[in-house]
Scaffold this motif. Structure first.
Motif, PDB file in Angstrom:
ATOM      1  N   LEU A  43      12.712 -11.041  34.517  1.00 48.01           N
ATOM      2  CA  LEU A  43      13.192  -9.726  34.929  1.00 48.01           C
ATOM      3  C   LEU A  43      14.288  -9.225  34.000  1.00 48.01           C
ATOM      4  O   LEU A  43      14.400  -8.014  33.757  1.00 48.01           O
ATOM      5  CB  LEU A  43      13.688  -9.782  36.370  1.00 48.01           C
ATOM      6  N   ALA A  46      12.424  -7.759  31.228  1.00 47.93           N
ATOM      7  CA  ALA A  46      11.853  -6.485  31.650  1.00 47.93           C
ATOM      8  C   ALA A  46      12.892  -5.375  31.627  1.00 47.93           C
ATOM      9  O   ALA A  46      12.585  -4.220  31.315  1.00 47.93           O
ATOM     10  CB  ALA A  46      11.249  -6.620  33.044  1.00 47.93           C
ATOM     11  N   SER A  52       5.171  -0.253  31.798  1.00 54.27           N
ATOM     12  CA  SER A  52       4.671  -1.047  32.922  1.00 54.27           C
ATOM     13  C   SER A  52       4.674  -2.534  32.618  1.00 54.27           C
ATOM     14  O   SER A  52       4.663  -2.947  31.458  1.00 54.27           O
ATOM     15  CB  SER A  52       3.251  -0.604  33.268  1.00 54.27           C
ATOM     16  N   ILE A  53       4.687  -3.322  33.686  1.00 53.61           N
ATOM     17  CA  ILE A  53       4.667  -4.778  33.592  1.00 53.61           C
ATOM     18  C   ILE A  53       3.514  -5.284  34.455  1.00 53.61           C
ATOM     19  O   ILE A  53       3.381  -4.868  35.617  1.00 53.61           O
ATOM     20  CB  ILE A  53       5.995  -5.382  34.094  1.00 53.61           C
ATOM     21  N   TYR A  54       2.691  -6.145  33.892  1.00 55.84           N
ATOM     22  CA  TYR A  54       1.669  -6.818  34.687  1.00 55.84           C
ATOM     23  C   TYR A  54       2.183  -8.223  35.011  1.00 55.84           C
ATOM     24  O   TYR A  54       2.521  -8.986  34.106  1.00 55.84           O
ATOM     25  CB  TYR A  54       0.345  -6.895  33.930  1.00 55.84           C
ATOM     26  N   TRP A  55       2.230  -8.520  36.306  1.00 52.81           N
ATOM     27  CA  TRP A  55       2.713  -9.833  36.777  1.00 52.81           C
ATOM     28  C   TRP A  55       1.512 -10.540  37.399  1.00 52.81           C
ATOM     29  O   TRP A  55       1.016 -10.134  38.447  1.00 52.81           O
ATOM     30  CB  TRP A  55       3.838  -9.638  37.793  1.00 52.81           C
ATOM     31  N   VAL A  70      14.253  -7.488  42.644  1.00 52.34           N
ATOM     32  CA  VAL A  70      13.728  -6.896  41.418  1.00 52.34           C
ATOM     33  C   VAL A  70      14.532  -5.666  41.041  1.00 52.34           C
ATOM     34  O   VAL A  70      14.795  -5.400  39.858  1.00 52.34           O
ATOM     35  CB  VAL A  70      12.236  -6.535  41.585  1.00 52.34           C
ATOM     36  N   VAL A  79       6.165  -2.663  38.159  1.00 48.50           N
ATOM     37  CA  VAL A  79       5.481  -3.954  38.234  1.00 48.50           C
ATOM     38  C   VAL A  79       4.157  -3.816  38.985  1.00 48.50           C
ATOM     39  O   VAL A  79       4.134  -3.393  40.148  1.00 48.50           O
ATOM     40  CB  VAL A  79       6.364  -5.017  38.906  1.00 48.50           C
TER      41      VAL A  79
END
Length: 201
Positions: A43, A46, A52-55, A70, A79
């Motif tokens: 994080l 990030a 965007s973030i792919y988790w 978060v 996310v």
């Protein structure tokens, strides 16, 4: 004169991604974050990136990210969670997202460190994604001290909070161009601050 369609030279973007303070991570590569505070470390990364973030994580894993936690680091709406139904699809999903080059950061939670061949495939997928659009970074989250083979770098983080401050011990266990190093990390609510403490090699 014909131009070859395929080059044997790996694509390596010129710039790195700022990580914590003056630390950087190579783009279009796979890195490993391990230790008890590995999600916090992801994080923090990030927080220094846009987009965007792919988790990616297993659908049955009970230990999930807490939205208010978060929020301390980034907007939770950035996310998107991908939850494969099969363990073997974790790395496959990661590879597909990296190859598409549609997001700058892909974080994958794994129950144990992967072997060399899957990591090499992730590097190649990230390089492909870098050529099509951006230069995605792949982060593998592994328990304990990690040990994924072939990663660009390996970082271990654990909380060392005091009664007054939230601080973490960050150890660079492996990197291609720099030696192992231990750091003290604090968070002021907007950005992580770094202090080198000692060299571990």
């Amino acid at each position: 004169m014909n131009t070859p369609l395929i080059s044997r030279t790996s694509y390596r973007p010129a710039s790195n991604q700022t990580f914590i303070a003056d630390l950087t991570l190579a783009r279009a590569r796979t890195h490993e974050f391990c230790g008890p505070a590995r999600r916090t470390l992801a994080l923090m990364l990030a927080a220094r990136m846009e987009g965007s973030i792919y988790w990616i994580r297993t659908a049955w894993e009970g230990d999930r990210l807490h939205a208010p936690g978060v929020t301390r680091f980034c907007d939770p709406s950035r996310v998107s969670f991908v939850e494969p139904q099969r363990l073997e699809d974790l790395l496959w999903s990661t590879e597909e997202v990296l190859r598409a080059g549609c997001v700058p950061l892909v974080v994958t939670e794994l129950p144990k460190p992967p072997p060399l061949t899957p990591v090499r495939r992730l590097h190649l997928a990230a390089e492909t994604g870098a050529q099509s659009d951006g230069a995605p970074i792949s982060v593998l989250l592994t328990p304990e001290s990690g040990g994924a083979q072939g990663v660009e770098s390996r970082w271990h983080m654990a909380a060392k909070h005091t009664a007054k401050d939230q601080v973490w011990s960050l150890n660079r266990l492996r990197a291609r161009m720099v030696p192992p190093q231990e750091f003290r990390v604090s968070w002021n609510g907007q950005r992580a601050h770094l202090e080198a403490t000692c060299t571990t090699a």
